[in-house]
Design an enzyme around this catalytic site. Structure first.
Site, PDB file in Angstrom:
ATOM      1  N   HIS A  62      47.058  52.630  64.935  1.00 49.84           N
ATOM      2  CA  HIS A  62      47.211  53.184  63.582  1.00 49.84           C
ATOM      3  C   HIS A  62      46.728  52.189  62.537  1.00 49.84           C
ATOM      4  O   HIS A  62      46.834  50.967  62.698  1.00 49.84           O
ATOM      5  CB  HIS A  62      48.646  53.635  63.316  1.00 49.84           C
ATOM      6  CG  HIS A  62      49.701  52.564  63.416  1.00 49.84           C
ATOM      7  ND1 HIS A  62      49.987  51.707  62.379  1.00 49.84           N
ATOM      8  CD2 HIS A  62      50.559  52.234  64.411  1.00 49.84           C
ATOM      9  CE1 HIS A  62      50.967  50.904  62.725  1.00 49.84           C
ATOM     10  NE2 HIS A  62      51.334  51.192  63.962  1.00 49.84           N
TER      11      HIS A  62
ATOM     12  N   ASP B 203      47.729  52.200  59.229  1.00 49.88           N
ATOM     13  CA  ASP B 203      48.679  51.941  58.153  1.00 49.88           C
ATOM     14  C   ASP B 203      49.649  50.822  58.495  1.00 49.88           C
ATOM     15  O   ASP B 203      49.913  50.530  59.668  1.00 49.88           O
ATOM     16  CB  ASP B 203      49.455  53.217  57.807  1.00 49.88           C
ATOM     17  CG  ASP B 203      50.177  53.829  59.003  1.00 49.88           C
ATOM     18  OD1 ASP B 203      49.589  53.855  60.103  1.00 49.88           O
ATOM     19  OD2 ASP B 203      51.337  54.270  58.846  1.00 49.88           O
TER      20      ASP B 203
ATOM     21  N   GLU C  37      51.289  56.500  60.931  1.00 48.51           N
ATOM     22  CA  GLU C  37      52.242  56.313  62.029  1.00 48.51           C
ATOM     23  C   GLU C  37      53.558  55.769  61.515  1.00 48.51           C
ATOM     24  O   GLU C  37      54.630  56.122  62.016  1.00 48.51           O
ATOM     25  CB  GLU C  37      51.649  55.374  63.086  1.00 48.51           C
ATOM     26  CG  GLU C  37      52.471  55.286  64.377  1.00 48.51           C
ATOM     27  CD  GLU C  37      53.624  54.299  64.330  1.00 48.51           C
ATOM     28  OE1 GLU C  37      54.529  54.387  65.180  1.00 48.51           O
ATOM     29  OE2 GLU C  37      53.651  53.423  63.427  1.00 48.51           O
TER      30      GLU C  37
END
Length: 397
Positions: A77, A79, A143
């Site tokens: 992910h 983020d 996520e």
């Protein structure tokens, strides 16, 4: 001494860490542009899907010699969680190296893993390696806020189905020991609120149908269950937090003024159900507690995940056998556990795809979401070598 500051893989990681893909309200454009450049350098096609607006998913693809075979998915992910900059020793998005340790938000969770995938493929391609199965690298959003608008939505699309994924790797946790920890399943997440109504009135009275009494009963029941789990952990050193049901009281709501008995009180709980728990029985227990607590007590879910079977880690799973053999050959041990929190792996498993969670970071303390999140440069580089060994093994099954 190694010159970590000038190592190309580490400089690549630093560039990724300096992109502020931090919650809330992330603009992923800079991440996507960066990853497109990475794909171009590797000579790999990259496609961006935006099933949910402003929640892009980038897929890099290294086509295999037998592309009709089920593929391998390497998920990570983009983020990262917010920071309290005043509590950091170094700016969290500078990716500074101090005494050969990289300090940055996301260096463990999980930008290091995304770059380890890329750098392992770079090494394999530079050696002229070709793999039987196609390998897809997925870089997904959100996520850290549950992933539902990221991979959770994407796995339901035809785009995902066309990837023909047979096996997936995703994140795990750093291990302080000599071995790596591999996660083959996750507890079921339930966020439940119990609503306790009652007779409102003056705070000086002992009115009947009291919501304070009701909510105390509910809290006692959930905290008793919490104590049971604590005792299980304390009594068996082989158990980890992923093996028991965790219960935490996270929010209390109600009341408008101290001398007024409110109309209702609400208690919210974060529950992570062990894989051994029967979910229907557990919900029926909550129903019974509400009934026993008093008139009108109800409950509602903010999140109610379904049970997701864990991935097999025995000879019935040829990917696991290849994965474990590859680690044995480079003398790295593994222990299999249930992940204590939630990752995007659950969405892949829910589609019937076997998935393992592993962050190839050993001999280092886990620092996810902490101030001064950090990672020794040597540990990051060893993780590249781990994937360099593992990828050919699982992709040539």
């Amino acid at each position: 001494m190694p010159d970590y500051a000038n190592d190309p893989a580490i400089k690549n990681l630093q560039a990724y860490l300096r992109i502020k893909s931090v919650h809330p309200n992330i603009n992923y454009d800079e991440c996507i542009d960066y990853l497109k450049r990475q794909a171009s350098e590797l000579g790999l096609p990259a496609v961006v899907y935006e099933v949910v607006p402003k929640k892009p998913i980038l897929i890099m693809t290294w086509e295999g010699l037998e592309p009709s075979l089920p593929s391998i998915l390497l998920n990570s992910h983009m983020d990262v969680v917010p920071v309290f900059e005043k509590s950091w020793n170094y700016p969290p998005f500078e990716a500074r190296i101090v005494n050969d340790i990289i300090y940055a938000r996301g260096v463990q969770d999980m930008k290091s893993v995304g770059i380890q995938y890329i750098e392992a493929i770079r090494r394999l391609k530079n050696k002229g390696t070709r793999l039987k199965r196609t390998v897809h690298l997925s870089f997904v959003p959100d996520e850290e806020v549950g992933g539902r608008q990221g991979l959770g939505t994407f796995v339901k699309t035809e785009h995902f189905k066309k990837l023909n994924v047979g096996f997936a790797l995703d994140e795990g946790l750093a291990s302080a020991e000599d071995y790596l920890v591999v996660y083959n399943g996750e507890r079921t997440i339930w966020h439940v609120s119990v609503i306790c109504p009652g007779k409102s009135g003056h705070g000086s009275l002992l009115l009947p149908d009291n919501n304070g009494e009701k909510i105390r009963y509910i809290i006692d029941k959930f905290m008793d269950l919490r104590q049971e789990s604590k005792k299980k952990l304390e009594s068996d050193p082989e158990l980890t937090i992923g093996d028991v049901t965790s219960v935490n009281l996270t929010i209390l709501r109600g009341g408008i003024q101290n001398n007024i008995i409110p109309e209702k009180l609400v208690a919210s709980f974060d529950i992570r159900l062990a894989l051994s728990v029967n979910l229907d029985d557990f919900e029926n227990m909550i129903k019974q507690w509400c009934k026993e607590a008093g008139d009108g007590v109800t409950y509602e879910f903010e999140q109610k995940d379904e049970y997701v079977p864990p991935t097999s880690v025995d000879e019935t799973n040829v990917y696991w056998t290849a994965f474990k053999t590859a680690l044995d050959q480079i003398n790295i041990g593994v222990k299999v556990r249930t992940f204590p929190g939630g990752t995007d792996s659950r969405y892949v498993r829910l589609e019937g795809v076997p998935a393992l969670g592993m962050s190839p970071l050993r001999r280092v303390q886990s620092a996810l979401h902490e101030h001064n999140e950090s990672l020794p440069a040597s540990v990051f580089l060893e993780g590249i070598a781990v994937y360099e060994a593992v990828l050919p093994a699982i992709a040539n099954v």
